[in-house]
Write an enzyme that holds these catalytic residues in place. Sequence first.
Site, PDB file in Angstrom:
ATOM      1  N   GLY A  13       0.788  -1.246   0.000  1.00 21.34           N
ATOM      2  CA  GLY A  13       0.000   0.000   0.000  1.00 21.34           C
ATOM      3  C   GLY A  13       0.814   1.286   0.000  1.00 21.34           C
ATOM      4  O   GLY A  13       0.251   2.367   0.143  1.00 21.34           O
ATOM      5  N   LYS A  16       3.605   1.354  -4.791  1.00 30.56           N
ATOM      6  CA  LYS A  16       4.444   0.697  -5.812  1.00 30.56           C
ATOM      7  C   LYS A  16       3.769   0.723  -7.184  1.00 30.56           C
ATOM      8  O   LYS A  16       4.400   1.001  -8.193  1.00 30.56           O
ATOM      9  CB  LYS A  16       4.718  -0.767  -5.449  1.00 30.56           C
ATOM     10  CG  LYS A  16       5.532  -0.976  -4.207  1.00 30.56           C
ATOM     11  CD  LYS A  16       5.751  -2.453  -3.936  1.00 30.56           C
ATOM     12  CE  LYS A  16       4.496  -3.238  -3.681  1.00 30.56           C
ATOM     13  NZ  LYS A  16       3.787  -2.876  -2.445  1.00 30.56           N
ATOM     14  N   LYS A  38       3.603  -7.494 -13.342  1.00 31.32           N
ATOM     15  CA  LYS A  38       3.252  -7.712 -11.934  1.00 31.32           C
ATOM     16  C   LYS A  38       3.309  -9.233 -11.816  1.00 31.32           C
ATOM     17  O   LYS A  38       2.304  -9.931 -12.023  1.00 31.32           O
ATOM     18  CB  LYS A  38       1.840  -7.168 -11.653  1.00 31.32           C
ATOM     19  CG  LYS A  38       1.296  -7.506 -10.276  1.00 31.32           C
ATOM     20  CD  LYS A  38       1.769  -6.561  -9.206  1.00 31.32           C
ATOM     21  CE  LYS A  38       1.323  -7.020  -7.814  1.00 31.32           C
ATOM     22  NZ  LYS A  38       1.741  -6.090  -6.761  1.00 31.32           N
ATOM     23  N   THR A  42      -2.013 -10.987  -5.584  1.00 24.61           N
ATOM     24  CA  THR A  42      -3.054 -11.630  -4.780  1.00 24.61           C
ATOM     25  C   THR A  42      -4.212 -10.636  -4.638  1.00 24.61           C
ATOM     26  O   THR A  42      -4.089  -9.480  -5.046  1.00 24.61           O
ATOM     27  CB  THR A  42      -2.518 -12.050  -3.390  1.00 24.61           C
ATOM     28  OG1 THR A  42      -2.090 -10.883  -2.692  1.00 24.61           O
ATOM     29  CG2 THR A  42      -1.358 -13.022  -3.503  1.00 24.61           C
ATOM     30  N   ASP A  55      -3.636  -4.104 -10.136  1.00 21.47           N
ATOM     31  CA  ASP A  55      -2.287  -3.571 -10.347  1.00 21.47           C
ATOM     32  C   ASP A  55      -1.821  -3.838 -11.779  1.00 21.47           C
ATOM     33  O   ASP A  55      -1.323  -2.940 -12.466  1.00 21.47           O
ATOM     34  CB  ASP A  55      -1.285  -4.229  -9.377  1.00 21.47           C
ATOM     35  CG  ASP A  55      -1.482  -3.770  -7.951  1.00 21.47           C
ATOM     36  OD1 ASP A  55      -2.503  -3.122  -7.670  1.00 21.47           O
ATOM     37  OD2 ASP A  55      -0.602  -4.059  -7.114  1.00 21.47           O
ATOM     38  N   GLU A 116       6.733  -4.594 -10.978  1.00 21.99           N
ATOM     39  CA  GLU A 116       6.301  -4.304  -9.598  1.00 21.99           C
ATOM     40  C   GLU A 116       6.373  -5.573  -8.760  1.00 21.99           C
ATOM     41  O   GLU A 116       5.826  -6.614  -9.135  1.00 21.99           O
ATOM     42  CB  GLU A 116       4.853  -3.765  -9.576  1.00 21.99           C
ATOM     43  CG  GLU A 116       4.417  -3.458  -8.143  1.00 21.99           C
ATOM     44  CD  GLU A 116       2.935  -3.186  -7.961  1.00 21.99           C
ATOM     45  OE1 GLU A 116       2.218  -2.961  -8.952  1.00 21.99           O
ATOM     46  OE2 GLU A 116       2.495  -3.202  -6.793  1.00 21.99           O
TER      47      GLU A 116
HETATM   48  N1  LIG Z   1       0.355   9.989  -4.354  1.00 18.07           N
HETATM   49  C1  LIG Z   1      -0.856   9.452  -4.252  1.00 18.07           C
HETATM   50  N2  LIG Z   1      -1.967  10.227  -4.327  1.00 18.07           N
HETATM   51  C2  LIG Z   1      -3.199   9.673  -4.224  1.00 18.07           C
HETATM   52  N3  LIG Z   1      -3.431   8.365  -4.064  1.00 18.07           N
HETATM   53  C3  LIG Z   1      -2.376   7.542  -3.996  1.00 18.07           C
HETATM   54  C4  LIG Z   1      -1.036   8.037  -4.080  1.00 18.07           C
HETATM   55  N4  LIG Z   1      -0.195   6.987  -3.979  1.00 18.07           N
HETATM   56  C5  LIG Z   1      -0.952   5.895  -3.843  1.00 18.07           C
HETATM   57  N5  LIG Z   1      -2.259   6.218  -3.843  1.00 18.07           N
HETATM   58  C6  LIG Z   1      -3.396   5.291  -3.681  1.00 18.07           C
HETATM   59  O1  LIG Z   1      -3.117   4.495  -2.530  1.00 18.07           O
HETATM   60  C7  LIG Z   1      -3.445   3.131  -2.778  1.00 18.07           C
HETATM   61  C8  LIG Z   1      -2.199   2.270  -2.608  1.00 18.07           C
HETATM   62  O2  LIG Z   1      -1.271   2.582  -3.647  1.00 18.07           O
HETATM   63  P1  LIG Z   1      -0.662   1.426  -4.565  1.00 18.07           P
HETATM   64  O3  LIG Z   1      -1.746   0.505  -5.003  1.00 18.07           O
HETATM   65  O4  LIG Z   1       0.145   2.065  -5.627  1.00 18.07           O
HETATM   66  O5  LIG Z   1       0.261   0.707  -3.455  1.00 18.07           O
HETATM   67  P2  LIG Z   1       1.087  -0.647  -3.612  1.00 18.07           P
HETATM   68  O6  LIG Z   1       2.335  -0.472  -2.850  1.00 18.07           O
HETATM   69  O7  LIG Z   1       1.210  -0.983  -5.039  1.00 18.07           O
HETATM   70  O8  LIG Z   1       0.136  -1.688  -2.872  1.00 18.07           O
HETATM   71  P3  LIG Z   1       0.128  -3.300  -3.025  1.00 18.07           P
HETATM   72  O9  LIG Z   1       1.118  -3.792  -2.015  1.00 18.07           O
HETATM   73  O10 LIG Z   1      -1.283  -3.640  -2.691  1.00 18.07           O
HETATM   74  O11 LIG Z   1       0.511  -3.654  -4.418  1.00 18.07           O
HETATM   75  C9  LIG Z   1      -4.050   3.073  -4.184  1.00 18.07           C
HETATM   76  O12 LIG Z   1      -5.441   3.179  -4.088  1.00 18.07           O
HETATM   77  C10 LIG Z   1      -3.467   4.311  -4.852  1.00 18.07           C
HETATM   78  O13 LIG Z   1      -4.283   4.789  -5.881  1.00 18.07           O
HETATM   79 MG   LIG Z   2       0.514  -2.652  -6.052  1.00 17.56          MG
END
Ligand SMILES: Nc1ncnc2c1ncn2[C@@H]1O[C@H](COP(=O)(O)OP(=O)(O)OP(=O)(O)O)[C@@H](O)[C@H]1O
Ligand SMILES: [Mg+2]
Length: 236
Positions: A13, A16, A38, A42, A55, A116
């Site tokens: 979250g 990434k 990706k 999950t 993703d 990712e």
């Molecule tokens: N800079 C930002 N501004 C607004 N929303 C954001 C920002 N960065 C991330 N988000 C939102 O926060 C949530 C988590 O971001 P993201 O999915 O990119 O994280 P992740 O590290 O890929 O998570 P995961 O481990 O589930 O793959 C998403 O809904 C994303 O749209």
């Molecule tokens: Mg992600």
Amino acid sequence: MVKGYFITGTDTGVGKTLVAGGLAALYKNKGLNVGVMKPVATGCKRVNNRLISDDAVFLKFSAEAEDEYDLINPVSLEQPLAPTVAARLSNTKIDTDKINTAFDTLCERHEYMIVEGIGGLLVPIDEYYFVVDMAEEMELPVIVVCRPTLGTINHTLLTVSYARQHGLDVKGIIINESAENCDAIVKDTNTDEIKRLTSLPILGTIPFHKKLDIKDYNKELLIKIFRDNVDKDIII
Ligand SMILES: Nc1ncnc2c1ncn2[C@@H]1O[C@H](COP(=O)(O)OP(=O)(O)OP(=O)(O)O)[C@@H](O)[C@H]1O
Ligand SMILES: [Mg+2]
């Protein structure tokens, strides 16, 4: 050898997917041949009897990739759990050869790959095979995405230190404001401390922006925010 980055993070979250998509969109916007992946997802949704990862869909959209979905996301599991656990609950075993074959195929098609990870570096994919091992096999330089909130110095240093122990080439850090209302003093002071203690560059600081949500598919905004807020040399 393929160029590009493996995008990992200090936690789930942290942003990434947003960062991987933002970078892929910048590459594409520059007219470069970029592929995305990706490898393991999950928490996938069942669509027409197939498991689909939000993703992977966002990455495909960001890079305008025409590759088959199964190459971009070769392993998809339904439960929103760590891969080994989600696989066990659905009575399957993750096929790591499938990941490697898909990666090799995409590398033949593209000059750059943005991959990712899942969660952080010590997320288990197979019994004793972790995200860090997958990153090592892919031989891509690594970018660590972290939050600007309290606790991030510890999480970032642990991630960088573990990546280095495994011989990964850590290129730098992107600080992403994944949630609104980060404490300003924490945000303002983290950058220098992380730089000092890792000797790594901060390759970008991405602000929170409501419309940046990965479910909004706002390519114009994504490109603008990343162009304005990441290091120009990030495109290698
Ligand atoms: N800079 C930002 N501004 C607004 N929303 C954001 C920002 N960065 C991330 N988000 C939102 O926060 C949530 C988590 O971001 P993201 O999915 O990119 O994280 P992740 O590290 O890929 O998570 P995961 O481990 O589930 O793959 C998403 O809904 C994303 O749209
Ligand atoms: Mg992600």
